[in-house]
Design a protein around this motif. Structure first.
Motif, PDB file in Angstrom:
ATOM      1  N   GLU A   1       9.293  -6.816  -1.213  1.00 47.52           N
ATOM      2  CA  GLU A   1       9.286  -7.667  -0.021  1.00 47.52           C
ATOM      3  C   GLU A   1       7.856  -7.870   0.458  1.00 47.52           C
ATOM      4  N   ALA A   2       7.097  -6.780   0.521  1.00 49.56           N
ATOM      5  CA  ALA A   2       5.709  -6.858   0.984  1.00 49.56           C
ATOM      6  C   ALA A   2       4.876  -7.728   0.050  1.00 49.56           C
ATOM      7  N   ARG A   3       5.062  -7.582  -1.255  1.00 44.22           N
ATOM      8  CA  ARG A   3       4.263  -8.350  -2.228  1.00 44.22           C
ATOM      9  C   ARG A   3       4.563  -9.840  -2.154  1.00 44.22           C
ATOM     10  N   LEU A   4       5.845 -10.189  -2.057  1.00 47.49           N
ATOM     11  CA  LEU A   4       6.199 -11.607  -2.025  1.00 47.49           C
ATOM     12  C   LEU A   4       5.792 -12.263  -0.715  1.00 47.49           C
ATOM     13  N   THR A   5       5.889 -11.524   0.375  1.00 40.22           N
ATOM     14  CA  THR A   5       5.402 -12.048   1.654  1.00 40.22           C
ATOM     15  C   THR A   5       3.894 -12.251   1.598  1.00 40.22           C
ATOM     16  N   PHE A   6       3.199 -11.308   0.997  1.00 43.67           N
ATOM     17  CA  PHE A   6       1.750 -11.423   0.843  1.00 43.67           C
ATOM     18  C   PHE A   6       1.397 -12.670   0.038  1.00 43.67           C
ATOM     19  N   LEU A   7       2.134 -12.929  -1.054  1.00 41.82           N
ATOM     20  CA  LEU A   7       1.890 -14.126  -1.863  1.00 41.82           C
ATOM     21  C   LEU A   7       2.012 -15.384  -1.012  1.00 41.82           C
TER      22      LEU A   7
ATOM     23  N   GLY B   1      -5.039 -19.497   1.829  1.00 46.46           N
ATOM     24  CA  GLY B   1      -6.007 -19.762   0.775  1.00 46.46           C
ATOM     25  C   GLY B   1      -7.028 -18.657   0.568  1.00 46.46           C
ATOM     26  N   TRP B   2      -7.901 -18.880  -0.391  1.00 42.13           N
ATOM     27  CA  TRP B   2      -8.885 -17.874  -0.788  1.00 42.13           C
ATOM     28  C   TRP B   2      -9.970 -17.657   0.261  1.00 42.13           C
ATOM     29  N   SER B   3     -10.179 -18.632   1.127  1.00 43.42           N
ATOM     30  CA  SER B   3     -11.247 -18.488   2.128  1.00 43.42           C
ATOM     31  C   SER B   3     -10.952 -17.371   3.131  1.00 43.42           C
ATOM     32  N   SER B   4      -9.721 -16.877   3.152  1.00 44.24           N
ATOM     33  CA  SER B   4      -9.383 -15.774   4.057  1.00 44.24           C
ATOM     34  C   SER B   4      -9.956 -14.440   3.595  1.00 44.24           C
ATOM     35  N   GLY B   5     -10.452 -14.387   2.357  1.00 46.24           N
ATOM     36  CA  GLY B   5     -11.015 -13.123   1.878  1.00 46.24           C
ATOM     37  C   GLY B   5      -9.948 -12.057   1.747  1.00 46.24           C
ATOM     38  N   ARG B   6     -10.284 -10.855   2.176  1.00 48.78           N
ATOM     39  CA  ARG B   6      -9.292  -9.769   2.111  1.00 48.78           C
ATOM     40  C   ARG B   6      -8.257  -9.962   3.215  1.00 48.78           C
ATOM     41  N   LEU B   7      -7.008 -10.089   2.803  1.00 52.10           N
ATOM     42  CA  LEU B   7      -5.911 -10.312   3.728  1.00 52.10           C
ATOM     43  C   LEU B   7      -5.212  -8.993   4.069  1.00 52.10           C
ATOM     44  N   LEU B   8      -4.820  -8.855   5.311  1.00 48.75           N
ATOM     45  CA  LEU B   8      -3.901  -7.811   5.742  1.00 48.75           C
ATOM     46  C   LEU B   8      -2.680  -8.528   6.295  1.00 48.75           C
ATOM     47  N   VAL B   9      -1.498  -8.218   5.766  1.00 53.02           N
ATOM     48  CA  VAL B   9      -0.267  -8.887   6.182  1.00 53.02           C
ATOM     49  C   VAL B   9       0.716  -7.850   6.711  1.00 53.02           C
ATOM     50  N   VAL B  10       1.247  -8.121   7.898  1.00 51.58           N
ATOM     51  CA  VAL B  10       2.202  -7.213   8.546  1.00 51.58           C
ATOM     52  C   VAL B  10       3.467  -8.003   8.868  1.00 51.58           C
ATOM     53  N   ASP B  11       4.619  -7.425   8.538  1.00 47.85           N
ATOM     54  CA  ASP B  11       5.899  -8.107   8.740  1.00 47.85           C
ATOM     55  C   ASP B  11       6.916  -7.099   9.269  1.00 47.85           C
TER      56      ASP B  11
ATOM     57  N   PRO C   1       3.414 -19.266   9.198  1.00 46.44           N
ATOM     58  CA  PRO C   1       4.778 -19.794   9.171  1.00 46.44           C
ATOM     59  C   PRO C   1       5.528 -19.476   7.881  1.00 46.44           C
ATOM     60  N   TRP C   2       4.809 -19.122   6.830  1.00 49.73           N
ATOM     61  CA  TRP C   2       5.457 -18.738   5.576  1.00 49.73           C
ATOM     62  C   TRP C   2       5.620 -17.228   5.503  1.00 49.73           C
ATOM     63  N   ALA C   3       6.711 -16.797   4.853  1.00 49.66           N
ATOM     64  CA  ALA C   3       6.958 -15.365   4.698  1.00 49.66           C
ATOM     65  C   ALA C   3       7.735 -15.124   3.407  1.00 49.66           C
ATOM     66  N   LEU C   4       8.684 -14.206   3.447  1.00 49.43           N
ATOM     67  CA  LEU C   4       9.363 -13.760   2.233  1.00 49.43           C
ATOM     68  C   LEU C   4      10.104 -14.874   1.513  1.00 49.43           C
ATOM     69  N   ARG C   5      10.852 -15.693   2.239  1.00 48.20           N
ATOM     70  CA  ARG C   5      11.609 -16.756   1.575  1.00 48.20           C
ATOM     71  C   ARG C   5      10.687 -17.718   0.840  1.00 48.20           C
ATOM     72  N   GLU C   6       9.596 -18.087   1.486  1.00 48.43           N
ATOM     73  CA  GLU C   6       8.640 -18.982   0.816  1.00 48.43           C
ATOM     74  C   GLU C   6       7.989 -18.282  -0.380  1.00 48.43           C
ATOM     75  N   GLY C   7       7.745 -16.983  -0.256  1.00 48.51           N
ATOM     76  CA  GLY C   7       7.205 -16.235  -1.388  1.00 48.51           C
ATOM     77  C   GLY C   7       8.132 -16.274  -2.586  1.00 48.51           C
ATOM     78  N   MET C   8       9.437 -16.174  -2.339  1.00 50.62           N
ATOM     79  CA  MET C   8      10.408 -16.262  -3.426  1.00 50.62           C
ATOM     80  C   MET C   8      10.382 -17.639  -4.088  1.00 50.62           C
ATOM     81  N   ILE C   9      10.297 -18.682  -3.267  1.00 50.73           N
ATOM     82  CA  ILE C   9      10.227 -20.043  -3.809  1.00 50.73           C
ATOM     83  C   ILE C   9       8.969 -20.220  -4.649  1.00 50.73           C
ATOM     84  N   LEU C  10       7.837 -19.756  -4.136  1.00 55.18           N
ATOM     85  CA  LEU C  10       6.571 -19.901  -4.848  1.00 55.18           C
ATOM     86  C   LEU C  10       6.592 -19.148  -6.175  1.00 55.18           C
ATOM     87  N   ARG C  11       7.125 -17.932  -6.169  1.00 52.06           N
ATOM     88  CA  ARG C  11       7.201 -17.170  -7.411  1.00 52.06           C
ATOM     89  C   ARG C  11       8.147 -17.832  -8.408  1.00 52.06           C
TER      90      ARG C  11
END
Length: 331
Positions: free
Chosen positions: A112-118, A125-135, A292-302
């Motif tokens: 769940e954490a990995r797909l949300t991170f994706l 985008g890449w301009s964010s550098g190192r991302l920290l994601v909390v859900d 606005p994107w999270a786990l569901r969008e991560g599943m679609i993207l993967r």
């Protein structure tokens, strides 16, 4: 193509339909939610009750019909903590799958954490550098950090807003001692993971996803959802701390009158605030930006990433391609 994702969560079963193809941004086309509250149907030592199983089966069948009506070509379904932790979760899913062409993937907390991170990485985008994601979900808290599309670290903790509300609060509003015990518990759980999360370096961009964080940001002054997904929304730790204290003194009925807070989510908003406050404090995050994107969008993207040439999988006899016949393993 038109893709669908069916999210069997602790609070809701959510069908999201998106128009997408490889290399393009998925565009939401339709959304259908059923507030099932599966976690409240766990009885007798984490067993999903017959009523809960029957309601889930009927809800999945309805979602399949809606997906077909909306022209979905490929549908991915997954379940999170409520089903994952139910001792009869696999049996319940097998019964559902025997009557439908759909396989429901059971995600681990780390996945769940990995797909949300994706999803967050693709949004910012890449301009964010190192991302920290909390859900914060109904059953668990996910934290992930990294500089690529795959995080360096992904952590899942049993600190969901719904779970903690059931486990710690016995009155409405809860007694101050109950809030204090929850606060101590949440901070001890998160503190054990801080070293693993921060060992790779401080985040350049700290981001939050999930309904809990959206509601907390909204009551703290962020723009409403009616203003669209591209408006920048943030939540400061200072504002969150103040609201956590205020929420502790409010009954659920009063919380539900706050901007952006639904009646169904109001009872668990305080527990979510306590966890969010602990996470921001212990991780040293002064401000979170909402994604606005999270786990569901991560599943679609993967799913888009693995489709050959952007083509959906093999269709069943009714024309709807279904995914997830095998239990989910790390993408």
């Amino acid at each position: 193509m038109r893709l669908g994702v069916l999210d069997v969560g602790s609070n809701t079963v959510h069908l999201l339909v998106m128009d997408a193809h490889q290399g393009a941004r998925p565009i939401p086309a339709f959304s259908h939610k059923e507030e099932l509250r599966l976690a409240e149907h766990l009885v007798d030592g984490n067993r999903l009750s017959e009523e809960g199983a029957a309601r889930l089966s009927a809800t999945v069948a309805d979602a399949l019909r809606i997906a077909e009506d909306k022209g979905v070509e490929d549908l991915v379904a997954f379940a999170t903590s409520a089903v994952r932790e139910a001792v009869n979760g696999e049996d319940v899913l097998s019964r559902i799958e025997s009557g439908t062409p759909l396989g429901i993937q059971v995600l681990s907390g780390d996945d769940e954490a990995r797909l949300t991170f994706l999803a967050v990485r693709r949004w910012f985008g890449w301009s964010s550098g190192r991302l920290l994601v909390v859900d914060i979900g109904g059953g668990s808290l996910e934290i992930a950090s990294g500089i690529d599309e795959e995080p360096d670290v992904a952590v899942s903790l049993p600190l969901g807003a719904g779970r903690l509300t059931r486990d710690f609060f016995t009155s409405d509003p809860p007694a101050p001692e109950e809030v204090r015990l929850l606060r101590r518990h949440a901070r001890a759980e998160i503190a054990r993971q801080v070293g693993a999360v921060t060992r790779y370096g401080r985040a350049d961009h700290a981001v939050a996803t999930s309904k809990t964080f959206r509601q907390l940001a909204r009551i703290a002054g962020a723009a409403s959802s009616n203003e669209g997904p591209y408006v920048r929304r943030t939540l400061s730790h200072g504002a969150l701390s103040e609201w956590t204290t205020r929420l502790a003194a409010m009954p659920a009925a009063e919380r539900s009158k706050l901007p952006g807070v639904s009646v169904g989510r109001a009872p668990q908003l305080l527990a979510g605030a306590v966890v969010a406050d602990a996470a921001m404090d212990l991780l040293g995050v002064p401000t979170l930006e909402l994604c606005p994107w999270a786990l569901r969008e991560g599943m679609i993207l993967r799913r888009l990433d693995v489709l050959p040439g952007g083509r959906p999988g093999a269709s069943d006899r009714r024309g709807l391609a279904v995914s997830g016949e095998q239990r989910y393993e790390s993408p």
